[in-house]
Write a protein that holds these residues in place. Structure first.
Motif, PDB file in Angstrom:
ATOM      1  N   ALA A 180       0.833  -1.207   0.000  1.00 27.97           N
ATOM      2  CA  ALA A 180       0.000   0.000   0.000  1.00 27.97           C
ATOM      3  C   ALA A 180       0.867   1.256   0.000  1.00 27.97           C
ATOM      4  O   ALA A 180       0.581   2.228  -0.714  1.00 27.97           O
ATOM      5  N   HIS A 181       1.940   1.258   0.797  1.00 28.86           N
ATOM      6  CA  HIS A 181       2.857   2.405   0.824  1.00 28.86           C
ATOM      7  C   HIS A 181       3.515   2.590  -0.544  1.00 28.86           C
ATOM      8  O   HIS A 181       3.644   3.719  -1.036  1.00 28.86           O
ATOM      9  N   ARG A 182       3.919   1.479  -1.143  1.00 26.19           N
ATOM     10  CA  ARG A 182       4.575   1.561  -2.456  1.00 26.19           C
ATOM     11  C   ARG A 182       3.603   2.083  -3.512  1.00 26.19           C
ATOM     12  O   ARG A 182       3.958   2.951  -4.320  1.00 26.19           O
ATOM     13  N   ALA A 183       2.385   1.589  -3.475  1.00 24.55           N
ATOM     14  CA  ALA A 183       1.375   2.033  -4.448  1.00 24.55           C
ATOM     15  C   ALA A 183       1.056   3.519  -4.255  1.00 24.55           C
ATOM     16  O   ALA A 183       0.896   4.261  -5.234  1.00 24.55           O
ATOM     17  N   ALA A 184       0.954   3.957  -3.007  1.00 21.44           N
ATOM     18  CA  ALA A 184       0.654   5.365  -2.734  1.00 21.44           C
ATOM     19  C   ALA A 184       1.776   6.256  -3.246  1.00 21.44           C
ATOM     20  O   ALA A 184       1.527   7.317  -3.828  1.00 21.44           O
ATOM     21  N   ALA A 185       3.021   5.822  -3.038  1.00 30.54           N
ATOM     22  CA  ALA A 185       4.160   6.605  -3.514  1.00 30.54           C
ATOM     23  C   ALA A 185       4.158   6.691  -5.039  1.00 30.54           C
ATOM     24  O   ALA A 185       4.393   7.765  -5.614  1.00 30.54           O
ATOM     25  N   MET A 186       3.878   5.585  -5.702  1.00 29.78           N
ATOM     26  CA  MET A 186       3.846   5.584  -7.160  1.00 29.78           C
ATOM     27  C   MET A 186       2.749   6.508  -7.681  1.00 29.78           C
ATOM     28  O   MET A 186       2.939   7.239  -8.663  1.00 29.78           O
ATOM     29  N   HIS A 187       1.602   6.505  -7.013  1.00 24.99           N
ATOM     30  CA  HIS A 187       0.508   7.373  -7.425  1.00 24.99           C
ATOM     31  C   HIS A 187       0.881   8.846  -7.244  1.00 24.99           C
ATOM     32  O   HIS A 187       0.659   9.675  -8.141  1.00 24.99           O
ATOM     33  N   LYS A 188       1.448   9.181  -6.086  1.00 24.19           N
ATOM     34  CA  LYS A 188       1.809  10.570  -5.823  1.00 24.19           C
ATOM     35  C   LYS A 188       2.906  11.061  -6.768  1.00 24.19           C
ATOM     36  O   LYS A 188       2.932  12.231  -7.154  1.00 24.19           O
ATOM     37  N   LEU A 189       3.841  10.162  -7.103  1.00 23.29           N
ATOM     38  CA  LEU A 189       4.946  10.536  -7.980  1.00 23.29           C
ATOM     39  C   LEU A 189       4.577  10.420  -9.449  1.00 23.29           C
ATOM     40  O   LEU A 189       5.346  10.816 -10.321  1.00 23.29           O
ATOM     41  N   ASP A 190       3.404   9.860  -9.723  1.00 21.63           N
ATOM     42  CA  ASP A 190       2.917   9.667 -11.091  1.00 21.63           C
ATOM     43  C   ASP A 190       3.884   8.816 -11.910  1.00 21.63           C
ATOM     44  O   ASP A 190       4.253   9.150 -13.033  1.00 21.63           O
ATOM     45  N   VAL A 191       4.332   7.710 -11.291  1.00 24.46           N
ATOM     46  CA  VAL A 191       5.180   6.747 -11.997  1.00 24.46           C
ATOM     47  C   VAL A 191       4.482   5.396 -11.968  1.00 24.46           C
ATOM     48  O   VAL A 191       3.635   5.132 -11.106  1.00 24.46           O
ATOM     49  N   ASN A 192       4.830   4.543 -12.920  1.00 22.53           N
ATOM     50  CA  ASN A 192       4.136   3.257 -13.008  1.00 22.53           C
ATOM     51  C   ASN A 192       5.085   2.070 -13.062  1.00 22.53           C
ATOM     52  O   ASN A 192       4.709   0.987 -13.519  1.00 22.53           O
ATOM     53  N   SER A 193       6.325   2.267 -12.584  1.00 26.60           N
ATOM     54  CA  SER A 193       7.286   1.175 -12.622  1.00 26.60           C
ATOM     55  C   SER A 193       8.325   1.354 -11.520  1.00 26.60           C
ATOM     56  O   SER A 193       8.498   2.450 -10.972  1.00 26.60           O
ATOM     57  N   THR A 194       9.026   0.252 -11.237  1.00 24.35           N
ATOM     58  CA  THR A 194      10.122   0.319 -10.275  1.00 24.35           C
ATOM     59  C   THR A 194      11.203   1.274 -10.759  1.00 24.35           C
ATOM     60  O   THR A 194      11.789   2.018  -9.976  1.00 24.35           O
ATOM     61  N   ALA A 195      11.442   1.265 -12.063  1.00 26.24           N
ATOM     62  CA  ALA A 195      12.456   2.169 -12.623  1.00 26.24           C
ATOM     63  C   ALA A 195      12.115   3.626 -12.333  1.00 26.24           C
ATOM     64  O   ALA A 195      13.002   4.445 -12.057  1.00 26.24           O
ATOM     65  N   GLY A 196      10.824   3.951 -12.381  1.00 29.23           N
ATOM     66  CA  GLY A 196      10.403   5.311 -12.078  1.00 29.23           C
ATOM     67  C   GLY A 196      10.684   5.682 -10.632  1.00 29.23           C
ATOM     68  O   GLY A 196      11.115   6.807 -10.340  1.00 29.23           O
ATOM     69  N   LEU A 197      10.459   4.738  -9.722  1.00 30.91           N
ATOM     70  CA  LEU A 197      10.767   4.981  -8.316  1.00 30.91           C
ATOM     71  C   LEU A 197      12.271   5.164  -8.106  1.00 30.91           C
ATOM     72  O   LEU A 197      12.699   6.017  -7.330  1.00 30.91           O
ATOM     73  N   VAL A 198      13.057   4.360  -8.805  1.00 32.49           N
ATOM     74  CA  VAL A 198      14.516   4.462  -8.683  1.00 32.49           C
ATOM     75  C   VAL A 198      14.995   5.815  -9.188  1.00 32.49           C
ATOM     76  O   VAL A 198      15.834   6.469  -8.553  1.00 32.49           O
ATOM     77  N   ARG A 199      14.460   6.265 -10.327  1.00 32.17           N
ATOM     78  CA  ARG A 199      14.866   7.561 -10.870  1.00 32.17           C
ATOM     79  C   ARG A 199      14.536   8.681  -9.879  1.00 32.17           C
ATOM     80  O   ARG A 199      15.331   9.601  -9.664  1.00 32.17           O
ATOM     81  N   TYR A 200      13.352   8.595  -9.268  1.00 25.08           N
ATOM     82  CA  TYR A 200      12.978   9.611  -8.276  1.00 25.08           C
ATOM     83  C   TYR A 200      13.938   9.564  -7.080  1.00 25.08           C
ATOM     84  O   TYR A 200      14.387  10.606  -6.603  1.00 25.08           O
ATOM     85  N   ALA A 201      14.249   8.355  -6.591  1.00 25.54           N
ATOM     86  CA  ALA A 201      15.112   8.217  -5.426  1.00 25.54           C
ATOM     87  C   ALA A 201      16.495   8.807  -5.697  1.00 25.54           C
ATOM     88  O   ALA A 201      17.091   9.453  -4.820  1.00 25.54           O
ATOM     89  N   VAL A 202      16.995   8.631  -6.904  1.00 23.51           N
ATOM     90  CA  VAL A 202      18.302   9.200  -7.272  1.00 23.51           C
ATOM     91  C   VAL A 202      18.225  10.714  -7.330  1.00 23.51           C
ATOM     92  O   VAL A 202      19.069  11.431  -6.781  1.00 23.51           O
ATOM     93  N   ARG A 203      17.186  11.244  -7.987  1.00 22.91           N
ATOM     94  CA  ARG A 203      17.053  12.693  -8.105  1.00 22.91           C
ATOM     95  C   ARG A 203      16.856  13.350  -6.737  1.00 22.91           C
ATOM     96  O   ARG A 203      17.336  14.456  -6.485  1.00 22.91           O
ATOM     97  N   ALA A 204      16.151  12.662  -5.839  1.00 22.33           N
ATOM     98  CA  ALA A 204      15.885  13.219  -4.507  1.00 22.33           C
ATOM     99  C   ALA A 204      17.068  13.038  -3.565  1.00 22.33           C
ATOM    100  O   ALA A 204      17.044  13.552  -2.451  1.00 22.33           O
ATOM    101  N   GLY A 205      18.091  12.307  -4.003  1.00 21.22           N
ATOM    102  CA  GLY A 205      19.263  12.108  -3.149  1.00 21.22           C
ATOM    103  C   GLY A 205      19.077  11.050  -2.086  1.00 21.22           C
ATOM    104  O   GLY A 205      19.844  10.976  -1.134  1.00 21.22           O
ATOM    105  N   LEU A 206      18.064  10.193  -2.274  1.00 20.16           N
ATOM    106  CA  LEU A 206      17.824   9.128  -1.275  1.00 20.16           C
ATOM    107  C   LEU A 206      18.843   8.002  -1.434  1.00 20.16           C
ATOM    108  O   LEU A 206      19.142   7.310  -0.467  1.00 20.16           O
ATOM    109  N   VAL A 207      19.316   7.799  -2.648  1.00 16.40           N
ATOM    110  CA  VAL A 207      20.333   6.788  -2.921  1.00 16.40           C
ATOM    111  C   VAL A 207      21.378   7.406  -3.852  1.00 16.40           C
ATOM    112  O   VAL A 207      21.117   8.405  -4.512  1.00 16.40           O
ATOM    113  N   ASP A 208      22.540   6.797  -3.883  1.00 16.91           N
ATOM    114  CA  ASP A 208      23.583   7.281  -4.781  1.00 16.91           C
ATOM    115  C   ASP A 208      23.269   6.881  -6.207  1.00 16.91           C
ATOM    116  O   ASP A 208      22.700   5.810  -6.472  1.00 16.91           O
ATOM    117  N   ALA A 209      23.642   7.722  -7.135  1.00 14.60           N
ATOM    118  CA  ALA A 209      23.424   7.431  -8.555  1.00 14.60           C
ATOM    119  C   ALA A 209      24.316   6.287  -9.022  1.00 14.60           C
ATOM    120  O   ALA A 209      25.380   6.080  -8.485  1.00 14.60           O
TER     121      ALA A 209
END
Length: 209
Positions: A180-209
């Motif tokens: 549910a948390h993952r789905a909510a994050a995907m909806h808020k970020l308007d992404v539909n794949s794991t790759a989209g979440l990874v791209r956001y995490a890199v841009r937000a500085g949550l993980v190293d590129a």
């Protein structure tokens, strides 16, 4: 005598912490617990000055225990102890009422200092700290809706390669809640794949590129 509580689901970790803490004159470990529920009961019974809580425990996380302890008039200071050195976890811990956040990798050199600080009712944080937490990271893209700290943490772990099942274990959540948390994050970020979440995490500085 300063009363201490240790909560960790590994016997060896509790024994090691007890040995270190009780070297200090005037400190006594008055209770131990192997899961979150027992930690709450032990805190209510023993009324420790400081509770040292592992973040990842069965039944409920150390952060959830801290939140419950705050609801009782115990005057217990809480230290969250974790292998996951994350600003998101530190932020969540302090929001829940903990006053110290310590990475297990820093325990050998900083545990006593952290407990001493709490005994003086002063906050303590090693590694990543809430005052370094960039609130802009909670703002999503696309729909521009904020992610909660827990949603942000799930995104971080997804980007680090954790499966939903493994995230559930780390955060002590049900698989359904993690999804549910993952789905909510995907909806808020308007992404539909794991790759989209990874791209956001890199841009937000949550993980190293």
């Amino acid at each position: 005598m300063k009363r201490l509580l240790i909560a960790d689901d590994h016997d060896a970790v509790r024994s090691g912490l007890r040995a270190v803490l009780e070297q200090r004159p005037g400190w006594e470990v008055v209770a131990e617990a192997s899961d979150g529920g027992k930690a709450i009961a032990a805190a209510i019974e023993s009324r420790p000055h400081v509770a040292i809580l592992d973040f990842s425990m069965p039944r409920m996380t150390g952060v959830e225990v801290a939140r419950r302890i705050r609801n009782y008039p115990l005057q217990t200071e809480v230290l969250i102890f974790t292998v996951h050195n994350s600003s998101l976890l530190a932020h969540e811990a302090f929001e829940a009422g903990a006053r110290a956040f310590l990475s297990k990798s820093d325990a050998n050199k900083l545990l006593l200092a952290a407990v001493e600080s709490l005994l003086l009712h002063r906050p303590f944080c090693s590694g990543v700290c809430p005052n370094e937490f960039d609130s802009r990271r909670l703002v999503g893209e696309g729909k521009n809706r904020p992610l909660t700290p827990r949603e942000q943490l799930v995104v971080k772990l997804v980007a680090e390669g954790y499966s939903n099942k493994n995230i559930s274990v780390v955060l002590n959540l049900s698989l359904k809640t993690t999804e549910a948390h993952r789905a909510a994050a995907m909806h808020k970020l308007d992404v539909n794949s794991t790759a989209g979440l990874v791209r956001y995490a890199v841009r937000a500085g949550l993980v190293d590129a």
